[in-house]
Design a protein around this motif. Structure first.
Motif, short mmCIF file in Angstrom:
data_model
loop_
_atom_site.label_atom_id
_atom_site.label_comp_id
_atom_site.label_asym_id
_atom_site.label_seq_id
_atom_site.Cartn_x
_atom_site.Cartn_y
_atom_site.Cartn_z
N GLN A 19 10.09 -38.23 13.72
CA GLN A 19 9.55 -37.23 14.63
C GLN A 19 10.64 -36.65 15.52
OE1 GLN A 19 6.41 -39.22 16.70
NE2 GLN A 19 5.04 -39.23 14.94
N GLU A 20 11.50 -37.50 16.06
CA GLU A 20 12.62 -37.03 16.88
C GLU A 20 13.53 -36.10 16.09
OE1 GLU A 20 15.01 -40.04 18.74
OE2 GLU A 20 13.24 -41.26 19.16
N LEU A 21 13.83 -36.51 14.87
CA LEU A 21 14.73 -35.74 14.03
C LEU A 21 14.12 -34.39 13.65
CD1 LEU A 21 17.48 -35.87 12.67
CD2 LEU A 21 16.38 -36.90 10.70
N LEU A 22 12.86 -34.39 13.28
CA LEU A 22 12.21 -33.14 12.88
C LEU A 22 12.13 -32.14 14.03
CD1 LEU A 22 9.37 -34.44 10.55
CD2 LEU A 22 11.46 -33.24 9.89
N LYS A 23 12.02 -32.62 15.25
CA LYS A 23 12.00 -31.73 16.41
C LYS A 23 13.31 -30.96 16.54
CE LYS A 23 8.93 -34.57 19.20
NZ LYS A 23 8.87 -35.43 20.38
N SER A 24 14.41 -31.58 16.13
CA SER A 24 15.72 -30.97 16.31
C SER A 24 16.18 -30.12 15.13
CB SER A 24 16.77 -32.06 16.58
OG SER A 24 16.96 -32.84 15.43
N LEU A 25 15.41 -30.10 14.05
CA LEU A 25 15.81 -29.35 12.86
C LEU A 25 15.26 -27.94 12.87
CD1 LEU A 25 15.22 -32.05 10.12
CD2 LEU A 25 17.37 -31.40 11.17
N PRO A 26 16.00 -27.00 12.31
CA PRO A 26 15.47 -25.63 12.20
C PRO A 26 14.30 -25.60 11.22
CG PRO A 26 17.57 -25.82 11.08
CD PRO A 26 17.34 -27.12 11.77
N THR A 27 13.44 -24.60 11.37
CA THR A 27 12.24 -24.53 10.54
C THR A 27 12.37 -23.53 9.40
OG1 THR A 27 11.27 -22.92 12.05
CG2 THR A 27 10.72 -25.24 12.41
N VAL A 28 13.52 -22.93 9.20
CA VAL A 28 13.72 -21.99 8.09
C VAL A 28 14.59 -22.62 7.04
CG1 VAL A 28 13.44 -19.95 9.53
CG2 VAL A 28 15.70 -20.92 9.23
N GLU A 29 14.48 -22.13 5.82
CA GLU A 29 15.30 -22.64 4.71
C GLU A 29 16.72 -22.10 4.85
OE1 GLU A 29 16.29 -24.75 1.36
OE2 GLU A 29 14.40 -24.82 2.43
N PRO A 30 17.69 -22.96 5.07
CA PRO A 30 19.06 -22.49 5.26
C PRO A 30 19.73 -22.15 3.92
CG PRO A 30 18.99 -24.87 5.41
CD PRO A 30 17.57 -24.40 5.24
N GLN A 36 24.57 -27.64 3.62
CA GLN A 36 25.62 -28.66 3.58
C GLN A 36 25.96 -29.12 5.00
OE1 GLN A 36 27.13 -30.24 1.01
NE2 GLN A 36 28.43 -31.41 2.40
N LEU A 37 26.16 -28.16 5.90
CA LEU A 37 26.49 -28.49 7.28
C LEU A 37 25.33 -29.25 7.95
CD1 LEU A 37 28.21 -25.17 8.41
CD2 LEU A 37 29.30 -27.37 7.91
N LEU A 38 24.12 -28.80 7.68
CA LEU A 38 22.94 -29.46 8.21
C LEU A 38 22.86 -30.90 7.71
CD1 LEU A 38 20.30 -29.29 9.83
CD2 LEU A 38 19.20 -28.42 7.75
N GLY A 39 23.12 -31.07 6.42
CA GLY A 39 23.11 -32.41 5.84
C GLY A 39 24.12 -33.33 6.50
N GLY A 55 22.57 -42.20 3.30
CA GLY A 55 22.65 -41.18 2.25
C GLY A 55 21.30 -40.86 1.64
N LYS A 56 20.57 -41.88 1.31
CA LYS A 56 19.26 -41.69 0.69
C LYS A 56 18.29 -41.00 1.66
CE LYS A 56 15.58 -44.08 -1.75
NZ LYS A 56 15.19 -45.31 -2.40
N LEU A 57 18.26 -41.47 2.91
CA LEU A 57 17.36 -40.89 3.90
C LEU A 57 17.72 -39.44 4.21
CD1 LEU A 57 16.97 -43.92 6.33
CD2 LEU A 57 15.27 -43.03 4.73
N THR A 58 19.01 -39.15 4.26
CA THR A 58 19.43 -37.77 4.51
C THR A 58 18.96 -36.87 3.39
OG1 THR A 58 21.38 -38.50 5.74
CG2 THR A 58 21.43 -36.26 4.86
N GLY A 59 19.10 -37.30 2.17
CA GLY A 59 18.61 -36.53 1.03
C GLY A 59 17.13 -36.30 1.09
N MET A 60 16.39 -37.33 1.47
CA MET A 60 14.94 -37.20 1.57
C MET A 60 14.56 -36.21 2.67
SD MET A 60 14.01 -41.23 1.09
CE MET A 60 12.28 -41.06 1.47
N ILE A 61 15.26 -36.25 3.79
CA ILE A 61 14.97 -35.34 4.89
C ILE A 61 15.27 -33.90 4.49
CG2 ILE A 61 15.71 -34.66 7.22
CD1 ILE A 61 16.10 -37.73 7.73
N LEU A 62 16.36 -33.69 3.78
CA LEU A 62 16.71 -32.34 3.33
C LEU A 62 15.70 -31.77 2.37
CD1 LEU A 62 20.57 -32.62 2.93
CD2 LEU A 62 19.34 -31.24 4.60
N GLU A 63 14.97 -32.63 1.68
CA GLU A 63 13.95 -32.16 0.74
C GLU A 63 12.68 -31.70 1.44
OE1 GLU A 63 14.17 -31.72 -2.61
OE2 GLU A 63 16.28 -32.16 -2.29
#
Length: 64
Positions: A19-30, A36-39, A55-63
């Motif tokens: 929840q904390e992480l999702l609040k800080s992420l942009p809501t548009v498809e970069p 890459q920079l976001l990752g 690594g695995k969690l970052t990939g999951m979040i980017l999806e």
């Protein structure tokens, strides 16, 4: 005998962290370059709390 010091580690549930992480992420498809920079930024945040699975969690979040 000497006492062993315990590490003071703050535990946080994955749900709260997500929840904390999702609040800080942009809501548009970069674009790919921004993705890459976001990752890389996400990886740094995830690695602090989940170093073995960053690594695995970052990939999951980017999806998301």
């Amino acid at each position: 005998m000497g006492k062993k010091k315990k590490k003071n580690t703050e535990l946080i549930s994955f749900e709260n962290f997500e929840q904390e992480l999702l609040k800080s992420l942009p809501t548009v498809e970069p674009p790919a370059e921004d993705r890459q920079l976001l990752g890389e930024q996400i990886y740094k945040l995830v690695e602090e709390r989940f170093p073995d699975q960053a690594g695995k969690l970052t990939g999951m979040i980017l999806e998301l």
